[in-house]
Write an enzyme that holds these catalytic residues in place. Structure first.
Site, PDB file in Angstrom:
ATOM      1  N   PHE A  20       0.819  -1.220   0.000  1.00 36.18           N
ATOM      2  CA  PHE A  20       0.000   0.000   0.000  1.00 36.18           C
ATOM      3  C   PHE A  20       0.848   1.263   0.000  1.00 36.18           C
ATOM      4  O   PHE A  20       0.362   2.342  -0.332  1.00 36.18           O
ATOM      5  CB  PHE A  20      -0.960   0.006   1.195  1.00 36.18           C
ATOM      6  N   LYS A  21       2.119   1.130   0.349  1.00 38.18           N
ATOM      7  CA  LYS A  21       2.984   2.313   0.413  1.00 38.18           C
ATOM      8  C   LYS A  21       3.083   3.018  -0.945  1.00 38.18           C
ATOM      9  O   LYS A  21       3.361   4.204  -1.014  1.00 38.18           O
ATOM     10  CB  LYS A  21       4.363   1.920   0.917  1.00 38.18           C
ATOM     11  N   ASP A  22       2.828   2.267  -2.021  1.00 36.54           N
ATOM     12  CA  ASP A  22       2.854   2.888  -3.353  1.00 36.54           C
ATOM     13  C   ASP A  22       1.824   4.006  -3.494  1.00 36.54           C
ATOM     14  O   ASP A  22       2.054   4.964  -4.225  1.00 36.54           O
ATOM     15  CB  ASP A  22       2.566   1.838  -4.432  1.00 36.54           C
ATOM     16  N   LEU A  64       3.768   6.909  -1.874  1.00 35.47           N
ATOM     17  CA  LEU A  64       5.152   7.207  -2.251  1.00 35.47           C
ATOM     18  C   LEU A  64       5.331   7.463  -3.741  1.00 35.47           C
ATOM     19  O   LEU A  64       6.211   8.219  -4.140  1.00 35.47           O
ATOM     20  CB  LEU A  64       6.077   6.108  -1.748  1.00 35.47           C
TER      21      LEU A  64
END
Ligand SMILES: *Cc1c(COP(=O)(O)O)cnc(C)c1O
Length: 462
Positions: A111-113, A116
């Protein structure tokens, strides 16, 4: 929109300054002075929007003093065009009123995409406008690093140093970082654990003299822009399930309290959310705090869910700021007593507020594997271990069976093959864009757990 520090001493800043700064100069974290409010009518009208258009609507009020509507539009469109699913954040139904929100269709499969890939574009845009360069330093237990590197790999304005604990990230996670060979990307494997990496980053931010005039930027979730981008998928999921006319609950696998804090903000911006559930692994400081008002550091346990292996949750300070009625001085005092051990709890009436806002549950490795196995048998669906913790906590804590419970699926199971194997399931193949990952050449510097050595290495590369 202005941003203020949770410790009340640092100057208020505009969006782009906050974006490029990371930590406030008083050691606090930046939060918006006020939150945009969306009416039910407005939220209803969003049902027809695709993910990128929804992101544009929700994010614009946070950035509009610095970024035009059309500039933002281009950045969100480009960001989410890089995802590998048309819906960007598809919902999968497992059972009656039980849903999984798949947040792993970005380039690095976590989910960091969502934040970021956008952060890289926001930073580049600001740096070009200001004709400025930035040195990014970040610590990662795996997922932040790869997403941040992917998000900034093409930036000519950013030099990036990502520290990960040597031999404590999965091979897929490591390769997603070390196989990106751009001249501006530097991976450092530290002989220590994640908190050692985090400490070095914190020390470097508080004393940046080693950069001889350079400026450090942050990609960890202390950076407000990350939280901001994560608010969007709460709205997206809720609207898809009949919101705002129908409330929705969320269960969120949590380490640094970033993702769930974004859900709390969505609720404060007008989204009807029945329950917000904090799902932890055995590194359960958040669960102990919310369930029993015990805020005490324990030794780090290595679990099957390394992305949540933390001792303290940096974003919890942002919630505490609200619980303490946004009194920066009171919060600074609380944080210092928590850090030096003179206190290990919140004032009872503040804690009561936290309990009303959140439920919590802690899930151990055995239970995590059970849930992975059962979910394959019952629903023919393979969970990553972090998501399994979320699903279990959502079931245990559910107080409104008539309300859809959405578990955030924070990573693709292929990123955590150890847990999948332990649960006696077959590890799925890597998605198409990563099929040759195990053959790509790697570049990484292994260094001792020593701040001076790390900083010397960094300056030698600048
Ligand atoms: C980062 C991460 C988490 C924890 O997110 P926080 O924002 O730190 O709470 C959970 N699951 C996965 C897969 C992650 O990468």
């Amino acid at each position: 929109m202005r941003y203020i520090s949770t410790r009340g001493q640092a100057p208020s800043l505009g969006f782009e300054d906050v974006l490029l700064t990371g930590l406030a100069s008083d050691g606090g974290l930046y939060v918006p002075e006020t939150l945009p409010q969306f009416s039910h009518q407005e939220i209803t009208s969003w049902a027809k929007l695709n993910y990128a258009d929804l992101a544009h609507k929700i994010l614009l009020p946070f950035v509009e003093d610095d970024i035009s509507s059309s500039e933002l539009k281009i950045m969100v469109d480009e960001t989410y065009a890089g995802f590998n699913h048309k819906a960007i954040a598809p919902l999968v139904q497992l059972d009656h009123n039980e849903w999984v929100l798949e947040l792993f269709h970005g380039p690095t499969l976590a989910f960091k995409d969502f934040a970021l890939q956008l952060l890289g574009r926001l930073m580049d845009n600001a740096l070009v406008k200001r004709d400025q360069n930035l040195v990014i330093m970040g610590a990662t237990s795996g997922d932040t690093g790869s997403a941040a590197i992917e998000g900034c790999r093409h930036s000519e304005r950013v030099k990036m140093f990502i520290l990960h604990p040597h031999e404590r990230v999965s091979e897929v996670q490591r390769r997603q970082m070390t196989t990106i060979l751009g001249d501006n990307i530097h991976n450092i494997a530290v002989r220590g654990n994640f908190d050692d990496c985090q400490q070095m980053v914190k020390h470097s931010f508080s004393d940046q003299a080693f950069l001889k005039g350079g400026q450090l930027g942050a990609v960890n979730s202390i950076n407000w822009a990350r939280i901001m981008a994560q608010i969007v998928y709460y709205f997206y999921a809720a609207v898809a399930l009949g919101g705002p006319h129908r409330p929705v609950s969320f269960s969120v696998p949590t380490g640094n309290f970033g993702d769930i804090y974004a859900g709390y903000l969505a609720k404060n911006m007008g989204l009807p959310i029945a329950q917000l559930i904090v799902a932890t692994n055995q590194n359960d400081i958040l669960h102990r705090c919310i369930s029993a008002n015990q805020y005490q550091k324990k030794g780090l346990v290595q679990t099957l869910t390394p992305s949540m292996d933390i001792m303290v949750s940096s974003n919890f300070e942002r919630l505490l700021f609200d619980l303490y009625d946004r009194d920066g001085a009171a919060l600074a005092e609380l944080i210092s007593s928590l850090n030096n051990g003179t206190t290990n709890s919140l004032e009872p009436q503040r804690w009561e507020k936290a309990r009303q806002l959140f439920s919590s549950h802690c899930v151990n490795d055995d239970k995590t594997c059970d849930v992975i196995r059962q979910t394959v048998h019952q629903h023919n669906y393979l969970l990553d271990p972090h998501t399994a913790i979320g699903l279990e906590a959502g079931r245990v804590c559910n107080q409104h069976l008539e309300v859809p419970m959405v578990t955030l699926a924070t990573a693709h199971p292929v990123k955590f093959p150890d847990a999948v194997v332990k649960a006696k399931q077959a590890v799925p193949p890597l998605p198409e864009h990563l099929t040759d990952l195990m053959q790509r050449p790697e570049r990484c510097q292994v260094l001792d757990n020593d701040l001076t050595k790390v900083q010397q290495y960094m300056t030698s590369q600048l």
